[in-house]
Design a protein around this motif. Structure first.
Motif, PDB file in Angstrom:
ATOM      1  N   GLU A 136       0.851  -1.302   0.034  1.00 29.00           N
ATOM      2  CA  GLU A 136      -0.026   0.129   0.036  1.00 29.00           C
ATOM      3  C   GLU A 136       0.890   1.028   0.019  1.00 29.00           C
ATOM      4  O   GLU A 136       0.630   2.166  -0.726  1.00 29.00           O
ATOM      5  CB  GLU A 136      -0.872   0.002   1.300  1.00 29.00           C
ATOM      6  N   LYS A 137       2.118   1.223   0.883  1.00 36.44           N
ATOM      7  CA  LYS A 137       2.843   2.595   0.923  1.00 36.44           C
ATOM      8  C   LYS A 137       3.450   2.634  -0.243  1.00 36.44           C
ATOM      9  O   LYS A 137       3.646   3.760  -0.927  1.00 36.44           O
ATOM     10  CB  LYS A 137       3.767   2.150   1.984  1.00 36.44           C
ATOM     11  N   GLU A 138       3.783   1.643  -1.121  1.00 31.66           N
ATOM     12  CA  GLU A 138       4.459   1.678  -2.243  1.00 31.66           C
ATOM     13  C   GLU A 138       3.535   2.165  -3.613  1.00 31.66           C
ATOM     14  O   GLU A 138       3.934   2.895  -4.326  1.00 31.66           O
ATOM     15  CB  GLU A 138       5.015   0.174  -2.700  1.00 31.66           C
ATOM     16  N   ALA A 139       2.187   1.553  -3.233  1.00 27.16           N
ATOM     17  CA  ALA A 139       1.126   1.931  -4.457  1.00 27.16           C
ATOM     18  C   ALA A 139       1.224   3.614  -4.383  1.00 27.16           C
ATOM     19  O   ALA A 139       1.084   4.471  -5.286  1.00 27.16           O
ATOM     20  CB  ALA A 139      -0.044   1.306  -4.190  1.00 27.16           C
ATOM     21  N   LEU A 140       1.069   4.134  -3.183  1.00 27.43           N
ATOM     22  CA  LEU A 140       0.549   5.435  -2.585  1.00 27.43           C
ATOM     23  C   LEU A 140       1.901   6.282  -3.206  1.00 27.43           C
ATOM     24  O   LEU A 140       1.745   7.483  -3.434  1.00 27.43           O
ATOM     25  CB  LEU A 140       0.215   5.660  -1.428  1.00 27.43           C
ATOM     26  N   ARG A 141       3.093   5.619  -3.018  1.00 26.13           N
ATOM     27  CA  ARG A 141       4.270   6.751  -3.105  1.00 26.13           C
ATOM     28  C   ARG A 141       4.320   7.022  -4.660  1.00 26.13           C
ATOM     29  O   ARG A 141       5.105   8.009  -5.025  1.00 26.13           O
ATOM     30  CB  ARG A 141       5.443   5.813  -2.917  1.00 26.13           C
ATOM     31  N   GLN A 142       3.480   6.452  -5.631  1.00 23.41           N
ATOM     32  CA  GLN A 142       3.513   6.650  -6.879  1.00 23.41           C
ATOM     33  C   GLN A 142       2.873   8.132  -7.292  1.00 23.41           C
ATOM     34  O   GLN A 142       2.960   8.777  -8.208  1.00 23.41           O
ATOM     35  CB  GLN A 142       2.709   5.579  -7.864  1.00 23.41           C
ATOM     36  N   ILE A 143       2.089   8.336  -6.266  1.00 18.48           N
ATOM     37  CA  ILE A 143       1.170   9.595  -6.149  1.00 18.48           C
ATOM     38  C   ILE A 143       1.864  10.627  -5.655  1.00 18.48           C
ATOM     39  O   ILE A 143       1.986  10.852  -4.409  1.00 18.48           O
ATOM     40  CB  ILE A 143      -0.225   9.704  -5.614  1.00 18.48           C
ATOM     41  N   VAL A 144       2.832  11.549  -6.418  1.00 23.63           N
ATOM     42  CA  VAL A 144       3.926  12.333  -6.141  1.00 23.63           C
ATOM     43  C   VAL A 144       3.400  13.959  -5.835  1.00 23.63           C
ATOM     44  O   VAL A 144       2.826  14.437  -6.781  1.00 23.63           O
ATOM     45  CB  VAL A 144       5.070  12.503  -6.858  1.00 23.63           C
ATOM     46  N   GLY A 145       3.737  14.309  -4.664  1.00 29.69           N
ATOM     47  CA  GLY A 145       3.175  15.899  -4.452  1.00 29.69           C
ATOM     48  C   GLY A 145       3.042  16.020  -3.085  1.00 29.69           C
ATOM     49  O   GLY A 145       2.516  15.272  -2.234  1.00 29.69           O
ATOM     50  N   GLU A 146       2.915  17.251  -2.576  1.00 28.89           N
ATOM     51  CA  GLU A 146       2.515  17.791  -1.272  1.00 28.89           C
ATOM     52  C   GLU A 146       1.431  18.810  -1.136  1.00 28.89           C
ATOM     53  O   GLU A 146       1.129  19.160  -0.185  1.00 28.89           O
ATOM     54  CB  GLU A 146       3.727  18.216  -0.532  1.00 28.89           C
TER      55      GLU A 146
END
Length: 461
Positions: A136-146
């Motif tokens: 899950e962490k790896e999947a969400l890491r693909q969505i880049v931005g703050e």
């Protein structure tokens, strides 16, 4: 309750003895004397562990083991046999048995193996949970931005991923709609099941129905064999319909029927085929407007728009651009097996200030190109696409022209004020609202000191 155990043995005395002992140890126990009865129980309820006799009156233990594993893959199997043959034990282990026991065995020997299985089961559960969190962490890491907009996207992904709610992803071309769909699938409960994608804008209208619903042999010229459509192939999984606004109108009603009934009819067939599919949709167009124009069915719109995720264009979340630049610099450096390149301030500013009509996709390709061209390890303005570099140069020129125009107006205003005050610099400075020292600096800057020679202006403290 420690766990649920099913014992299958054709000797009633063994069933009674094992059942009584395991119940005393805190387990919930059920028993069967025949393999077929065991399969019925397995179909109706879940068991953590099955203790199977290798020799049964209606089916051999190895065959029963295989069928149990087909129905409940996670159920553990311990084989028991009066024939302590190595070949049988090895075969049982190969087919998925956890362990085996040779008759006669003591209750203590049985308990050692049973406890060992449940320790293994708990350990495997912990490992699976850790893997799930990592995935899950790896999947969400693909969505880049703050940015706030990106955080809202991530929150919605986490909210809907583990449900079967249909999701409509909205956003301009290049914003990352497919990436969001992939992320939802990766976090979903269907992640190990089929995940198919259809770009509704890329399939010719005359082929779309056959591609989506499949067809039977002889349904049309060239249909020599039956073929499953994407809806059937995605059964138990997820189907991503990209650019759903481009779905031909004659198929919109048919898709609506599938969404409501979860039943598919192949082209040229009359047999209803039950499917279980989770749908994700995406579009770069305004579906509401298309509904008003009669180009998209209103009932289908409301059916697919249960949960929407809107991705803002990159120009509206400029704070994400530096993060994306660094992310893709690292990504492409690793892909091209190069050291992380340095980027000049000029090139960095050009990338920051550009509006990216192609959104994240355009930025990604710009960084990919720059990393590839920067063989000396330094990315300059020349390594960027012309659209970005020329936009930056044009903006810099506009700033320069504006500065010159501003200075020209300021010079004329100072000169006009000096003339009005008969070149009395003290009075002119007061009228201009600046000090005598500042006026003197500006006269020097604008080459006006030669006018009406006068004693040098004294600096003011």
């Amino acid at each position: 309750m420690k766990g649920r155990i099913l014992i299958v043995d054709d000797e009633p005395i063994i069933l009674f003895g094992l059942s009584h002992y395991l119940k005393d140890q805190g387990f919930e126990v059920d028993t069967c004397e025949k393999g077929e009865d065991a399969l019925k129980k397995i179909a109706e309820q879940k068991f953590d562990l099955c203790i199977l006799d290798l020799k049964l009156p209606d089916i051999d233990g190895i065959s029963l083991l295989k069928k149990i594993k087909e129905k409940q893959e996670q159920t553990g199997i311990i084989m028991i046999t009066a024939f302590a043959e190595v070949k049988s034990a090895v075969q049982a282990i190969k087919e998925g048995a956890f362990d085996y026991l040779a008759k006669p065995f003591s209750n203590e020997e049985l308990m050692v193996v049973v406890e060992k299985f449940f320790e293994f089961k708990n350990l495997r559960k912990e490992v699976d949970e850790l893997r799930e969190k990592l995935r899950e962490k790896e999947a969400l890491r693909q969505i880049v931005g703050e940015s706030k907009a990106i955080k809202e996207v991530i929150n919605k992904i986490e909210l809907v991923a583990k449900t079967d709610v249909p999701v409509l992803i909205l956003g301009e071309s290049g914003t990352g709609k497919e990436l969001v769909a992939d992320c939802i699938q990766a976090l979903s409960l269907r992640t190990k099941n089929p995940y198919l994608k259809i770009n509704c804008a890329a399939i010719p209208e005359n082929l779309f129905e056959a591609e989506l619903f499949g067809y039977e042999r002889g349904a049309f010229t060239g249909a020599h064999n039956s073929k499953k459509g994407m809806l059937e192939l995605a059964n138990k999984g997820t189907l991503f319909l990209d650019e759903i606004a481009e779905l031909p109108q004659n198929l919109q009603a048919k898709l609506l029927r599938v969404l409501e009934d979860q039943i598919v009819y192949r082209l040229g067939g009359d047999k209803p085929i039950k499917v279980d599919v989770r749908f994700i949709y995406a579009t770069s167009k305004d579906l509401k407007q298309l509904v008003k124009e009669g180009k998209f069915r209103e009932d289908l719109y409301y059916r697919i728009n249960v949960m929407s995720i809107e991705i803002s264009p990159l120009r509206d979340r400029k704070e994400d651009i530096p993060i994306l630049i660094n992310y893709y610099l690292k990504y492409f450096s690793e892909e091209f097996q190069r050291s992380l390149p340095q980027i000049t301030e000029e090139a960095f500013q050009a990338l920051i200030k550009y509006d990216y009509p192609g959104n994240v996709r355009e930025l990604k390709h710009a960084i990919e190109r720059a990393v590839l061209l920067a063989v000396d390890g330094k990315i300059t303005l020349d390594h960027l696409p012309k659209e970005i570099s020329q936009s930056f140069k044009s903006e810099a020129k506009d700033v320069s022209d504006y500065k010159l125009a501003k200075e020209s107006i300021e010079k004329e205003f100072i000169l006009k004020t000096l003339i009005e005050t008969n070149w009395n610099k003290t009075e002119a400075a007061k009228k201009l609202g600046i000090s005598r020292k500042t006026l003197w600096q500006k006269l020097k800057k604008f080459n006006l000191l030669y006018h009406h020679s006068e004693d040098a202006i004294q600096s003011e403290e």
